[in-house]
Enzyme design. Structure first.
Site, PDB file in Angstrom:
ATOM      1  N   GLU A   1      78.881  29.098  10.034  1.00  0.00           N
ATOM      2  CA  GLU A   1      78.786  27.913   9.226  1.00  0.00           C
ATOM      3  C   GLU A   1      80.301  27.010   9.650  1.00  0.00           C
ATOM      4  OE1 GLU A   1      75.884  28.651   5.658  1.00  0.00           O
ATOM      5  OE2 GLU A   1      78.033  29.102   5.348  1.00  0.00           O
TER       6      GLU A   1
ATOM      7  N   HIS B   1      82.776  30.029   8.854  1.00  0.00           N
ATOM      8  CA  HIS B   1      82.309  31.126   8.052  1.00  0.00           C
ATOM      9  C   HIS B   1      81.272  31.885   9.095  1.00  0.00           C
ATOM     10  CE1 HIS B   1      79.711  32.687   4.507  1.00  0.00           C
ATOM     11  NE2 HIS B   1      80.414  33.394   5.008  1.00  0.00           N
TER      12      HIS B   1
ATOM     13  N   ASN C   1      74.481  31.251   1.701  1.00  0.00           N
ATOM     14  CA  ASN C   1      74.591  32.019   0.603  1.00  0.00           C
ATOM     15  C   ASN C   1      74.032  31.472  -0.677  1.00  0.00           C
ATOM     16  OD1 ASN C   1      75.735  34.178   1.948  1.00  0.00           O
ATOM     17  ND2 ASN C   1      77.781  33.834   1.808  1.00  0.00           N
TER      18      ASN C   1
ATOM     19  N   SER D   1      83.997  32.897   2.136  1.00  0.00           N
ATOM     20  CA  SER D   1      82.566  32.929   1.754  1.00  0.00           C
ATOM     21  C   SER D   1      82.230  32.254   0.511  1.00  0.00           C
ATOM     22  CB  SER D   1      81.832  34.331   2.009  1.00  0.00           C
ATOM     23  OG  SER D   1      82.585  35.353   1.615  1.00  0.00           O
TER      24      SER D   1
HETATM   25  N1  LIG Z   1      82.885  41.433   4.555  1.00  0.00           N
HETATM   26  C1  LIG Z   1      81.911  40.431   4.740  1.00  0.00           C
HETATM   27  O1  LIG Z   1      80.710  40.700   4.369  1.00  0.00           O
HETATM   28  C2  LIG Z   1      82.251  38.931   4.480  1.00  0.00           C
HETATM   29  C3  LIG Z   1      81.397  37.977   5.308  1.00  0.00           C
HETATM   30  C4  LIG Z   1      81.797  36.763   5.473  1.00  0.00           C
HETATM   31  C5  LIG Z   1      83.041  36.353   4.895  1.00  0.00           C
HETATM   32  N2  LIG Z   1      83.953  37.212   4.403  1.00  0.00           N
HETATM   33  C6  LIG Z   1      85.319  36.631   3.988  1.00  0.00           C
HETATM   34  O2  LIG Z   1      85.947  37.182   5.173  1.00  0.00           O
HETATM   35  C7  LIG Z   1      87.455  37.363   4.413  1.00  0.00           C
HETATM   36  C8  LIG Z   1      87.905  38.688   4.787  1.00  0.00           C
HETATM   37  O3  LIG Z   1      86.959  39.829   4.374  1.00  0.00           O
HETATM   38  P1  LIG Z   1      86.865  41.308   4.757  1.00  0.00           P
HETATM   39  O4  LIG Z   1      85.583  41.970   4.458  1.00  0.00           O
HETATM   40  O5  LIG Z   1      87.092  41.293   6.258  1.00  0.00           O
HETATM   41  O6  LIG Z   1      88.079  41.649   4.056  1.00  0.00           O
HETATM   42  P2  LIG Z   1      88.917  43.249   4.379  1.00  0.00           P
HETATM   43  O7  LIG Z   1      89.433  43.629   2.929  1.00  0.00           O
HETATM   44  O8  LIG Z   1      88.120  44.089   5.141  1.00  0.00           O
HETATM   45  O9  LIG Z   1      90.343  42.639   5.286  1.00  0.00           O
HETATM   46  C9  LIG Z   1      91.105  41.807   4.797  1.00  0.00           C
HETATM   47  C10 LIG Z   1      92.433  42.186   5.500  1.00  0.00           C
HETATM   48  O10 LIG Z   1      93.302  41.155   5.161  1.00  0.00           O
HETATM   49  C11 LIG Z   1      94.692  41.734   5.084  1.00  0.00           C
HETATM   50  N3  LIG Z   1      95.576  40.809   4.398  1.00  0.00           N
HETATM   51  C12 LIG Z   1      95.666  40.856   2.886  1.00  0.00           C
HETATM   52  N4  LIG Z   1      96.531  39.880   2.530  1.00  0.00           N
HETATM   53  C13 LIG Z   1      97.234  39.259   3.768  1.00  0.00           C
HETATM   54  C14 LIG Z   1      98.043  38.479   3.851  1.00  0.00           C
HETATM   55  N5  LIG Z   1      98.854  37.993   3.135  1.00  0.00           N
HETATM   56  N6  LIG Z   1      98.494  38.205   5.579  1.00  0.00           N
HETATM   57  C15 LIG Z   1      97.572  39.108   6.271  1.00  0.00           C
HETATM   58  N7  LIG Z   1      96.577  39.846   5.966  1.00  0.00           N
HETATM   59  C16 LIG Z   1      96.386  40.101   4.713  1.00  0.00           C
HETATM   60  C17 LIG Z   1      94.330  43.266   4.571  1.00  0.00           C
HETATM   61  O11 LIG Z   1      95.247  44.103   4.651  1.00  0.00           O
HETATM   62  C18 LIG Z   1      92.980  43.510   5.229  1.00  0.00           C
HETATM   63  O12 LIG Z   1      93.343  44.079   6.298  1.00  0.00           O
HETATM   64  C19 LIG Z   1      87.147  37.131   2.895  1.00  0.00           C
HETATM   65  O13 LIG Z   1      87.619  35.741   2.749  1.00  0.00           O
HETATM   66  C20 LIG Z   1      85.820  37.429   2.679  1.00  0.00           C
HETATM   67  O14 LIG Z   1      85.301  36.518   1.470  1.00  0.00           O
HETATM   68  C21 LIG Z   1      83.361  38.449   4.356  1.00  0.00           C
END
Ligand SMILES: NC(=O)c1ccc[n+]([C@@H]2O[C@H](COP(=O)([O-])OP(=O)(O)OC[C@H]3O[C@@H](n4cnc5c(N)ncnc54)[C@H](O)[C@@H]3O)[C@@H](O)[C@H]2O)c1
Length: 731
Positions: free
Chosen positions: A470, A458, A508, A437
Site C-alpha cells: 500500500e 506498507h 487492515n 501499519s
Molecule cells: N510485523 C508485521 O507483521 C508488520 C506488518 C506490516 C507493518 N509492520 C510495521 O513495521 C514496523 C516494524 O515492525 P517489525 O515487526 O519489523 O518490528 P520489529 O520489532 O521486528 O523491528 C523493529 C526494529 O526497529 C529497531 N529500532 C527501534 N528503535 C529504533 C530506532 N530509533 N532507530 C533504528 N532502529 C530502531 C529495533 O531494534 C528493531 O530491530 C512497525 O511500524 C510495524 O507496525 C509490521
C-alpha cells in the site's frame, strides 16, 4: 505504404521457408484472430512451396529480438459469451495448428525469449524446437490461471511429447520451463547460445532439410516409464494429481479438473478425439464466471503493473532508485532489505542494536539460501545480492539513499524523532517512507522539514511472500514521491495500490470487522472449525481465526483496539477476542492460539482455548444444520467486509472499486476466482445487499448498520463498479 502481413512467409536461396511473426503495433507478438487467419494463409503458402520442392524445411520464428509469442488475445477470450461460438473459434485455431503439424516438410520453431500459451501450442505443432539459452527464454501455459485450458492442441500434444508427469507439472500450474528444463523434459530439441541464435537455427534447419529426423524423448527411468506409459501407471499419476488439485483449490477452479478428465480419457487414444474434447471443455470454461473473474484479476494486475500511481498528465516523475536505506532491521526491515537487494538495489540497514543488524542480515541470508535451495537463484547470484546489504548503527550510512524506508517500533513519538533525524542525514531529494501499519502518515509528516517527500510504503508480513504494497499518500505528499515509491514497489516485484491516509489504510481496515465478526461468531457458540471452515469454503486461503493466530494475537488485538478508537463503536472488539488477549497466547509465533503449532507448523485446532474464553457460550453443542450454519457464518463474515469497503470508498481512501478488489486479493488472498470483494458484492445486486445487511442489523446489532453508500447504491440501483469505475474505465 502497405504494411507487411503478420506473419510473413518467405523462402530463402537455401530452400528454407521462414514464417516470421512480427506485429508492427505491439512490443510482443499476440495471436489475435487476424494473426491466426494470416498464419493459415502463410501455411498454405508453405505447403505450396513444399509441394513445388522450393522449401525443404520450414522455420517458425519471431522478428522480435527478445520475445517469441505472448499468447492469444486476452480481450477476445474475455469477451466470449456463447459456448458454441467459442467452440467454433477454438476448433478453427486447432485446425490451423493441425495444418502446421501436417506440413509435408520438417518444421522447427526457433524460440528466443518468452513463449506463452498459444505460442507454446504453436511450437508443439512443430517437429522440433530450438531454444536460445537466454535467461528470458521460457515456455509456459498459463491458461489454467485464467480459468481455461490450453485448447489449441496444448493439452493433447504436450503429454504426448514430454510424458504425462512432466506435462501435468506445466499444464496444471502455468509455471514456466526455462531452456534447461525444456531440454531436460524433451520439450526442446536443442538449446543454443543466444549470441549465435540466428546462425544456429539456420544450421539446424539446413541439417533437417538435408536429412529429416524425429526428435527423441529424453531417457527416462523404469518407474517414470511405468507411470507415464502404462494405463495403471497413468491412473496412479492422474489420481494423485486430482487429489493435489482438490487440496490446493478446494475444487473452486474447474479448469485443472477438466484437464485431468481429458487426459484420463484420451491420453492413449487418437489425437483428433482429444482435440475435440479439449475444444468442448475450453468453450464451456471460457464463458464461465470463474474465467471472467480471473481475466478481470489479470487486467487489474496489468493495470497496476503499467500504472504510475499518479493521475495521467500529472507530469510527475519517478526517480530511479539505486540505494535504499532501511530504518530498523527487525522482521519487516530485514525483509525489505533482502527484497531490495534481490533486485540489485544497494541497501543500508540502520538499527540501534548490533544484534538486530546481525539478525536482519541473517534473515536476508536465510531467504537467499532458500532461493538457492529451490534452484531459483545460483549460489553466486545469492552471494552478489548479499554483498549489496550493509548495516550499522550510524545515520551516515544512509547518506547515499535515494529512498529510506522506516520500519522501527510502532510508536508515533519514536517514529517522528527518528524520521526527523534521518532527514538531516540524507540528500534533499531523498524520499522517506514509513512502513507503519496503523499510524497516521499525515501526523508523522508534521515532524519533517520536507513533508512533500514523505509517504507510507506498507509492506505485509512476510515481505518476500506477500505481493501487496500500500502506497499511502499523506495530505502533503507530492506526486513525484508517490510515483517514486510506486515505481520502487514495482521494481521489487510487488503490486502497489495507492491509498489515502486513514485508520488501517485499506486492507487492515476491511479485515478489522471481518476478524472481529469471527470473535462474535465464537461468542454465539459456533466452533472454531465451523467458522474457519466456512471462510475456507468461500475460498479464503485460511479462516479468520487461523489468520489471527498467523498475525499474532497481540498484534491483531492492538490493531483491533486502534481501529475501534478511530472508527467508533461498530468496531468495538468482540468479547471473546478481548478474553483471548488476556490468555497470554500469542498465536503461531508462541506455539498456541486457536490452533496448536509445533516448530511454527500448524498441528490441529486447540479446543482447550474455548474454556479460557468466559464470554463464549457452549461452543461444542451440536448445531441443527451445518450447511445452514456455514451459510450464516459466511454471510456475517463477508458482509462485514463489504460494508466496510463501502465506507472506505465513501471516505475516498481509494477512488475505484477495482483498487479495493486488487488490494484485497493481493493483501489477504481474497479468492481470485470471485474476481474481488466488490465484484462479488455486485453479483448480489445493491438492493439484495442492503436487504441482507438490514436483516443482520436487526438480528445482531448496529455493527451491521448499512454503510451510507450501500443505501445510496440501492436507491439508485447502481453497482460498486458502476459507481466507482477505474479512471480509464470512466467515460
Ligand atoms: N510485523 C508485521 O507483521 C508488520 C506488518 C506490516 C507493518 N509492520 C510495521 O513495521 C514496523 C516494524 O515492525 P517489525 O515487526 O519489523 O518490528 P520489529 O520489532 O521486528 O523491528 C523493529 C526494529 O526497529 C529497531 N529500532 C527501534 N528503535 C529504533 C530506532 N530509533 N532507530 C533504528 N532502529 C530502531 C529495533 O531494534 C528493531 O530491530 C512497525 O511500524 C510495524 O507496525 C509490521
Amino acid at each position: 505504404m502497405t504494411r507487411s502481413p503478420n506473419p510473413t512467409f518467405d523462402v530463402d536461396s537455401d530452400g528454407i521457408g521462414w514464417i516470421t511473426f512480427d506485429d508492427a503495433d505491439r512490443s510482443m507478438n499476440v495471436l489475435t484472430e487476424g494473426v491466426m487467419l494470416r498464419l493459415g494463409e502463410a501455411l498454405d503458402e508453405a505447403r505450396g512451396a513444399a509441394r513445388e520442392a522450393r522449401a525443404r524445411a520450414v522455420v517458425v520464428r519471431s522478428g522480435k529480438p527478445s520475445s517469441f509469442i505472448a499468447g492469444a488475445d486476452l480481450d477476445a477470450i474475455g469477451s466470449l459469451e456463447d459456448p458454441l461460438v467459442a467452440e467454433k473459434q477454438i476448433r478453427l485455431g486447432q485446425s490451423i495448428y493441425t495444418d502446421l503439424a501436417s506440413l509435408p516438410v520438417p518444421t522447427v520453431a526457433a524460440v528466443r525469449g518468452p513463449c506463452v500459451g498459444g505460442g507454446v501450442e504453436l511450437v508443439l505443432a512443430c517437429d522440433h524446437r530450438v531454444l536460445s539459452d537466454a535467461t528470458s527464454t521460457a515456455m509456459s501455459l498459463p491458461e489454467v490461471q485464467l480459468g481455461i485450458l490450453p485448447a489449441w492442441g496444448g493439452t493433447t500434444r504436450l503429454p504426448r511429447l514430454v510424458g504425462l508427469q512432466a506435462a501435468l507439472d506445466l499444464l496444471l500450474t502455468g509455471k514456466r520451463a526455462d531452456a534447461a528444463k525444456a531440454k531436460r523434459i524433451g520439450l526442446a530439441t536443442e538449446v543454443v547460445p543466444t549470441d549465435l541464435f540466428d546462425d544456429q537455427v539456420r544450421a539446424f534447419a539446413l541439417r533437417l532439410a538435408r536429412a529429416p529426423w524425429r526428435s527423441k524423448p529424453p531417457k527416462r527411468g523404469l518407474l517414470t516409464q511405468f507411470l507415464d506409459d502404462t494405463p495403471p501407471g497413468r491412473r496412479i499419476v492422474l489420481f494423485m494429481a486430482r487429489r493435489r488439485v482438490m487440496a490446493t483449490t478446494g475444487g473452486h477452479y474447474p479448469a485443472p479438473l477438466r484437464i485431468l478428465d481429458i487426459l484420463s480419457k484420451h491420453m492413449g487414444g487418437a489425437v483428433e478425439e482429444s482435440l475435440v474434447a479439449e475444444a468442448k471443455a475450453a468453450a464451456e470454461l471460457v464463458v464461465s464466471p470463474v474465467c471472467k473473474n480471473l481475466v478481470h484479476v489479470f487486467h487489474m494486475r496489468e493495470a497496476a503493473r503499467k500504472g504510475t500511481g499518479v493521475p495521467a498528465g500529472s507530469g510527475a516523475t519517478a526517480r530511479p532508485v539505486d540505494f535504499v536505506g532501511v530504518l530498523g532491521a527487525g522482521v519487516m526491515g530485514g525483509g525489505i532489505g533482502q527484497l531490495a537487494a534481490s533486485r540489485g538495489i544497494r541497501v543500508y540497514m540502520k538499527d540501534i542494536e548490533h544484534h538486530a543488524i546481525s539478525g536482519g542480515l541473517s534473515h536476508a541470508r536465510s531467504l537467499f539460501d532458500g532461493e538457492v535451495r529451490r534452484r531459483r537463484m545460483s549460489k553466486l547470484a545469492a552471494e552478489r545480492h548479499m554483498e549489496l546489504i550493509a548495516g550499522g548503527l550510524e545515520y551516515h550510512g544512509l547518506s547515499a539513499s535515494d529512498v529510506v524506508v522506516e520500519a522501527i517500533v510502532e510508536r508515533m513519538d519514536v517514529k517522528k524523532s527518528v524520521l526527523s533525524e534521518t532527514e538531516a542525514h540524507v540528500d534533499e531529494s531523498c524520499i522517506l517512507a514509513t512502513n507503519t501499519s496503523s499510524l497516521s502518515v499525515g501526523e508523522m509528516a508534521t515532524a519533517l522539514e520536507r513533508p512533500a517527500r514523505f509517504c507510507g510504503m506498507h509492506f505485509f508480513n512476510p515481505v518476500h511472500r506477500m505481493p501487496l504494497v500500500e502506497v499511502i499518500r499523506g495530505p502533503a505528499t507530492s506526486d513525484d514521491t508517490v510515483a517514486t515509491i510506486y515505481g520502487l514497489a514495482l521494481t521489487v516485484g510487488k503490486v502497489p495500490v495507492v491509498v489515502g491516509d486513514g485508520p488501517g489504510f485499506l486492507v487492515n481496515r476491511i479485515l478489522g470487522p471481518y476478524l472481529n465478526e469471527a470473535g462474535f461468531l465464537l461468542g454465539d457458540g459456533f466452533s472454531i472449525e465451523s467458522i474457519d471452515g466456512a471462510a475456507k469454503g468461500f475460498g479464503m486461503p485460511m479462516g479468520p481465526l487461523r489468520l489471527i493466530d498467523e498475525v499474532g494475537i497481540d498484534v491483531s488485538g492492538h490493531a483491533g483496539a486502534s481501529l475501534h478508537e478511530a472508527l467508533g463503536d461498530r468496531l468495538a472488539p468482540a468479547p471473546p477476542l478481548l478474553d483471548l488477549g488476556r490468555t497470554g497466547r500469542l498465536g503461531r509465533k508462541g506455539g498456541s492460539g486457536f490452533y496448536r503449532y509445533d516448530g511454527g507448523k500448524e498441528k490441529e485446532v486447540d479446543r482447550s482455548v474455548i474454556a479460557l474464553l468466559p464470554s463464549v457460550r457452549a461452543a461444542d453443542a451440536p448445531r441443527a444444520d451445518p450447511k445452514e450454519d456455514a451459510r450464516l457464518i459466511r454471510r456475517r463474515l463477508i458482509l462485514s467486509m463489504i460494508n466496510e469497503a463501502a465506507r472506505v470508498l465513501d471516505d475516498g481512501i481509494v477512488p475505484s472499486a477495482r483498487d479495493v478488489d486488487l488490494a484485497m486479493i493481493m493483501g489477504t488472498g481474497f479468492p481470485p476466482f470471485r474476481g474481488g470483494l466488490l465484484r462479488f458484492a455486485d453479483t448480489l445486486h445493491p438492493r439484495g445487499l442492503l436487504d441482507r445487511m438490514t436483516r443482520l442489523q436487526r438480528d445482531l446489532g448496529d455493527r451491521f448498520e448499512p454503510a451510507p453508500l450501500l443505501v445510496r447504491l440501492a436507491a439508485a440501483d447502481r453497482t460498486f463498479y458502476e459507481a466507482y469505475p477505474a479512471p480509464h474505465d470512466r467515460s
